[in-house]
Design a protein around this motif. Structure first.
Motif, mmCIF file in Angstrom:
data_model
loop_
_atom_site.group_PDB
_atom_site.id
_atom_site.type_symbol
_atom_site.label_atom_id
_atom_site.label_comp_id
_atom_site.label_asym_id
_atom_site.label_seq_id
_atom_site.Cartn_x
_atom_site.Cartn_y
_atom_site.Cartn_z
ATOM 1 N N SER A 1 6.123 -67.596 1.626
ATOM 2 C CA SER A 1 5.375 -66.360 1.499
ATOM 3 C C SER A 1 3.996 -66.538 2.110
ATOM 4 C CB SER A 1 5.235 -65.972 0.026
ATOM 5 O OG SER A 1 6.488 -65.673 -0.544
ATOM 6 N N THR A 2 3.521 -65.507 2.764
ATOM 7 C CA THR A 2 2.158 -65.486 3.292
ATOM 8 C C THR A 2 1.555 -64.140 2.903
ATOM 9 O OG1 THR A 2 2.503 -64.401 5.442
ATOM 10 C CG2 THR A 2 3.073 -66.755 5.280
ATOM 11 N N PRO A 3 0.238 -63.992 3.011
ATOM 12 C CA PRO A 3 -0.383 -62.714 2.637
ATOM 13 C C PRO A 3 0.143 -61.524 3.438
ATOM 14 C CG PRO A 3 -2.036 -64.429 2.770
ATOM 15 C CD PRO A 3 -0.774 -65.025 3.306
ATOM 16 N N SER A 4 0.681 -61.755 4.627
ATOM 17 C CA SER A 4 1.127 -60.637 5.459
ATOM 18 C C SER A 4 2.636 -60.409 5.393
ATOM 19 C CB SER A 4 0.705 -60.857 6.911
ATOM 20 O OG SER A 4 1.225 -62.084 7.416
ATOM 21 N N LYS A 5 3.440 -61.494 5.444
ATOM 22 C CA LYS A 5 4.889 -61.339 5.493
ATOM 23 C C LYS A 5 5.534 -62.702 5.269
ATOM 24 C CE LYS A 5 5.082 -62.089 10.495
ATOM 25 N NZ LYS A 5 5.524 -61.564 11.808
ATOM 26 N N PRO A 6 6.840 -62.729 4.972
ATOM 27 C CA PRO A 6 7.537 -64.016 4.896
ATOM 28 C C PRO A 6 7.520 -64.701 6.267
ATOM 29 C CG PRO A 6 8.832 -62.284 3.869
ATOM 30 C CD PRO A 6 7.723 -61.604 4.596
ATOM 31 N N HIS A 7 7.418 -66.012 6.257
ATOM 32 C CA HIS A 7 7.335 -66.780 7.496
ATOM 33 C C HIS A 7 8.367 -67.892 7.459
ATOM 34 C CE1 HIS A 7 5.726 -68.780 10.984
ATOM 35 N NE2 HIS A 7 5.450 -69.864 10.282
ATOM 36 N N ARG B 1 15.798 -74.673 18.944
ATOM 37 C CA ARG B 1 15.213 -74.282 17.660
ATOM 38 C C ARG B 1 15.152 -72.768 17.497
ATOM 39 N NH1 ARG B 1 13.637 -78.924 15.364
ATOM 40 N NH2 ARG B 1 12.204 -78.293 13.735
ATOM 41 N N ILE B 2 14.902 -72.046 18.579
ATOM 42 C CA ILE B 2 14.854 -70.595 18.471
ATOM 43 C C ILE B 2 16.231 -70.041 18.101
ATOM 44 C CG2 ILE B 2 15.261 -70.260 20.956
ATOM 45 C CD1 ILE B 2 13.136 -68.042 18.562
ATOM 46 N N ASP B 3 17.310 -70.681 18.566
ATOM 47 C CA ASP B 3 18.660 -70.247 18.194
ATOM 48 C C ASP B 3 18.886 -70.435 16.695
ATOM 49 O OD1 ASP B 3 19.173 -69.790 20.934
ATOM 50 O OD2 ASP B 3 19.777 -71.888 21.196
ATOM 51 N N ILE B 4 18.420 -71.567 16.180
ATOM 52 C CA ILE B 4 18.555 -71.838 14.745
ATOM 53 C C ILE B 4 17.720 -70.850 13.951
ATOM 54 C CG2 ILE B 4 17.972 -73.520 12.953
ATOM 55 C CD1 ILE B 4 18.806 -75.714 14.967
ATOM 56 N N ALA B 5 16.500 -70.591 14.401
ATOM 57 C CA ALA B 5 15.621 -69.656 13.690
ATOM 58 C C ALA B 5 16.220 -68.253 13.649
ATOM 59 C CB ALA B 5 14.248 -69.627 14.355
ATOM 60 N N GLU B 6 16.731 -67.785 14.784
ATOM 61 C CA GLU B 6 17.300 -66.439 14.830
ATOM 62 C C GLU B 6 18.580 -66.352 14.000
ATOM 63 O OE1 GLU B 6 17.606 -65.723 19.013
ATOM 64 O OE2 GLU B 6 15.525 -65.013 19.159
ATOM 65 N N HIS B 7 19.370 -67.425 13.992
ATOM 66 C CA HIS B 7 20.558 -67.466 13.124
ATOM 67 C C HIS B 7 20.134 -67.359 11.661
ATOM 68 C CE1 HIS B 7 24.459 -68.823 11.495
ATOM 69 N NE2 HIS B 7 23.713 -69.550 10.667
ATOM 70 N N TRP B 8 19.094 -68.096 11.281
ATOM 71 C CA TRP B 8 18.648 -68.084 9.887
ATOM 72 C C TRP B 8 18.128 -66.698 9.495
ATOM 73 C CZ3 TRP B 8 20.229 -72.114 7.235
ATOM 74 C CH2 TRP B 8 19.845 -72.229 5.887
ATOM 75 N N GLN B 9 17.439 -66.046 10.407
ATOM 76 C CA GLN B 9 16.973 -64.688 10.127
ATOM 77 C C GLN B 9 18.135 -63.750 9.822
ATOM 78 O OE1 GLN B 9 14.726 -63.897 13.746
ATOM 79 N NE2 GLN B 9 12.812 -63.876 12.579
ATOM 80 N N ARG B 10 19.226 -63.895 10.580
ATOM 81 C CA ARG B 10 20.381 -63.016 10.389
ATOM 82 C C ARG B 10 21.169 -63.360 9.129
ATOM 83 N NH1 ARG B 10 20.891 -64.175 15.959
ATOM 84 N NH2 ARG B 10 22.523 -65.708 15.476
ATOM 85 N N GLN B 11 21.434 -64.641 8.944
ATOM 86 C CA GLN B 11 22.322 -65.069 7.867
ATOM 87 C C GLN B 11 21.601 -65.274 6.537
ATOM 88 O OE1 GLN B 11 25.682 -65.421 8.032
ATOM 89 N NE2 GLN B 11 25.638 -64.654 10.131
ATOM 90 N N HIS B 12 20.323 -65.592 6.596
ATOM 91 C CA HIS B 12 19.561 -65.898 5.379
ATOM 92 C C HIS B 12 18.195 -65.225 5.453
ATOM 93 C CE1 HIS B 12 22.589 -68.922 4.326
ATOM 94 N NE2 HIS B 12 22.548 -69.299 5.584
ATOM 95 N N PRO B 13 18.170 -63.901 5.424
ATOM 96 C CA PRO B 13 16.880 -63.197 5.508
ATOM 97 C C PRO B 13 15.988 -63.546 4.337
ATOM 98 C CG PRO B 13 18.634 -61.703 4.849
ATOM 99 C CD PRO B 13 19.292 -62.983 5.253
ATOM 100 N N PRO B 14 14.695 -63.322 4.481
ATOM 101 C CA PRO B 14 13.775 -63.697 3.403
ATOM 102 C C PRO B 14 14.015 -62.869 2.148
ATOM 103 C CG PRO B 14 12.655 -62.368 5.049
ATOM 104 C CD PRO B 14 13.998 -62.710 5.623
ATOM 105 N N PRO B 15 13.790 -63.456 0.981
ATOM 106 C CA PRO B 15 13.947 -62.692 -0.258
ATOM 107 C C PRO B 15 12.930 -61.562 -0.307
ATOM 108 C CG PRO B 15 12.879 -64.796 -0.678
ATOM 109 C CD PRO B 15 13.346 -64.832 0.757
ATOM 110 N N SER B 16 13.328 -60.451 -0.891
ATOM 111 C CA SER B 16 12.446 -59.287 -0.981
ATOM 112 C C SER B 16 11.571 -59.400 -2.220
ATOM 113 C CB SER B 16 13.291 -58.002 -1.026
ATOM 114 O OG SER B 16 14.073 -57.879 0.126
ATOM 115 N N VAL B 17 10.561 -60.246 -2.081
ATOM 116 C CA VAL B 17 9.610 -60.429 -3.188
ATOM 117 C C VAL B 17 8.216 -60.295 -2.643
ATOM 118 C CG1 VAL B 17 11.149 -61.932 -4.502
ATOM 119 C CG2 VAL B 17 9.571 -62.933 -2.856
ATOM 120 N N PRO B 18 7.258 -59.865 -3.456
ATOM 121 C CA PRO B 18 5.882 -59.734 -2.984
ATOM 122 C C PRO B 18 5.313 -61.085 -2.573
ATOM 123 C CG PRO B 18 6.189 -58.589 -5.095
ATOM 124 C CD PRO B 18 7.411 -59.418 -4.849
ATOM 125 N N SER B 19 4.470 -61.105 -1.534
ATOM 126 C CA SER B 19 3.800 -62.323 -1.110
ATOM 127 C C SER B 19 2.751 -62.716 -2.140
ATOM 128 C CB SER B 19 3.140 -62.120 0.255
ATOM 129 O OG SER B 19 4.108 -61.808 1.226
#
Length: 301
Positions: free
Chosen positions: A192-198, A282-300
Motif C-alpha cells: 500500500s502507498t498513499p496514492s495506490k497499491p504498488h 520481469r515486465i511479463d511477470i508483473a503484468e501477469h500478476w496484475q491480471r491474475q492477482h490484482p491488489p486487494p481493495s483496501v484503503p492505503s
C-alpha cells in the motif's frame, strides 16, 4: 512499517502461463560507465563489484578499476548477448541511464532482441546517504535519459543500493508498473502507498554472479552452476503445489568472463531440458500478476 508475515504458510498459486511450475527470470545489470569515477566529479574511484575485491577508495583515477568495468561493455556484454540469442531466451536489463548512453550499439542489440530495459538509476551509486533532493533529481534525469535512448519510459525500476526515500520518490512518477528494490519473497507482492497499491517484483543477491566479486563468494564456475541448479530444483519441486519465481542476477563484467560463462551455459542447457518452465522478462511477470492477482481493495495506509 516492516512486514514479517508476507504470504505466510499458504502463498497464492501463481498460475503461471502454460501451467508452469516455475517462472525463471534473468536480469542483466548494465552499469559499465556509470560507476564512481573522479572523471565524473566523484571524490574517489569505484570500489565495488570488480576483480579487485576490497579495493581502496583512491582519490584519483584508478585505471585498473576503469578497465575492469570497460571489459563488461567491450567484451562481456557481447558474449552474453550471443549466448542468450543462441538459446532464444528473454531477459530484463537493469540499465543505468548513463551507462546505456555510453554504448548505443549495446542498447540497439538489446532492443532488437526484445529484451526489457528497466531503469537502474541515473548513475550506479550508493544512495543511502545521498540527500533526498539529489536522489529525486537523479531519478528525473534517469527517466528522461532512458526515454531518449530507449524510446519509451521504463516500466520497471531497481536502484539496488537504494535509500529510505527511493520508493516514495519513484512513485512520484505514475508510469512505473513495478520496482524490484526488495529481496523479501519468492513471489511478487503488493504494497500500500498513499496514492495506490504498488507491485514489487523482488530480486536476489544470492542467485547472483556478484558473489564472484565479494569475500566468501563463488570462486569457480562449478560453484555458481551448482547454486543455480540447487535453487531451481528447490523452487521447481515446490512448484508442484505452489509455483514460485526464480531471479538470476548477471553482470557483463563478471559472468561475461571466459572462465565463468561456461557455468551459465551449463545451466541454460539444464534449464531448456525441463518441462513446465516459464522463462520471462520481469515486465511479463508483473503484468501477469496484475491480471491474475490484482491488489486487494483496501484503503492505503
Amino acid at each position: 512499517m516492516r512486514d514479517f508475515t508476507g504470504y505466510g504458510a499458504q502463498p497464492p498459486h501463481a498460475a503461471w502461463p502454460h501451467q508452469a511450475k516455475i517462472a525463471v527470470q534473468f536480469v542483466l545489470n548494465y552499469e559499465e560507465g556509470a560507476e564512481r569515477s573522479v572523471l565524473e566529479g566523484d571524490a574517489h574511484a569505484e570500489t565495488f563489484l570488480s576483480e579487485i575485491i576490497g579495493a581502496p577508495a583512491i582519490e584519483g583515477r584508478h585505471l585498473s578499476m576503469e578497465s575492469l568495468y570497460e571489459y563488461g561493455s567491450r567484451a562481456g556484454f557481447w558474449r552474453l548477448h550471443r549466448l542468450f540469442q543462441a538459446y532464444q531466451l528473454p531477459l530484463t536489463v537493469f540499465g543505468v541511464a548513463v551507462a546505456l548512453e555510453r554504448n548505443r550499439p549495446a542498447v540497439d542489440a538489446m532492443l532488437r532482441a526484445d529484451w526489457e530495459i528497466a531503469c537502474h538509476g541515473y548513475r550506479w551509486l550508493d544512495y543511502q546517504h545521498i540527500p533526498e533532493a539529489v536522489e529525486r533529481d537523479h531519478i528525473h534525469r534517469a527517466i528522461a535519459l532512458h526515454e531518449a535512448i530507449v524510446g519509451s519510459k521504463p516500466s520497471g525500476w531497481y536502484t539496488g543500493r537504494d535509500s529510505p526515500n527511493t520508493r516514495r520518490l519513484i512513485l512520484e512518477h505514475e508510469h512505473f508498473v513495478y520496482d524490484s528494490d526488495s529481496y523479501a519473497d519468492d513471489l511478487p507482492y503488493w504494497i500500500s502507498t498513499p496514492s495506490k497499491p504498488h507491485l514489487i517484483v523482488p530480486y536476489t543477491l544470492d542467485v547472483n554472479d556478484m558473489r564472484f566479486n565479494v569475500a566468501q563468494g563463488f570462486n569457480s564456475g562449478d560453484q555458481f552452476f551448482t547454486y543455480l541448479k540447487d535453487a531451481f530444483t528447490t523452487l521447481y519441486q515446490e512448484g508442484e503445489n505452489r509455483p514460485k519465481m526464480m531471479s538470476i542476477g548477471l553482470h557483463p563484467r563478471i559472468i561475461g568472463k571466459p572462465g565463468r560463462i561456461q557455468a551459465l551455459q551449463r545451466f541454460l542447457d539444464f534449464l531448456v531440458q525441463q518441462d513446465r518452465v516459464w522463462v520471462a522478462r520481469r515486465i511479463d511477470i508483473a503484468e501477469h500478476w496484475q491480471r491474475q492477482h490484482p491488489p486487494p481493495s483496501v484503503p492505503s495506509s
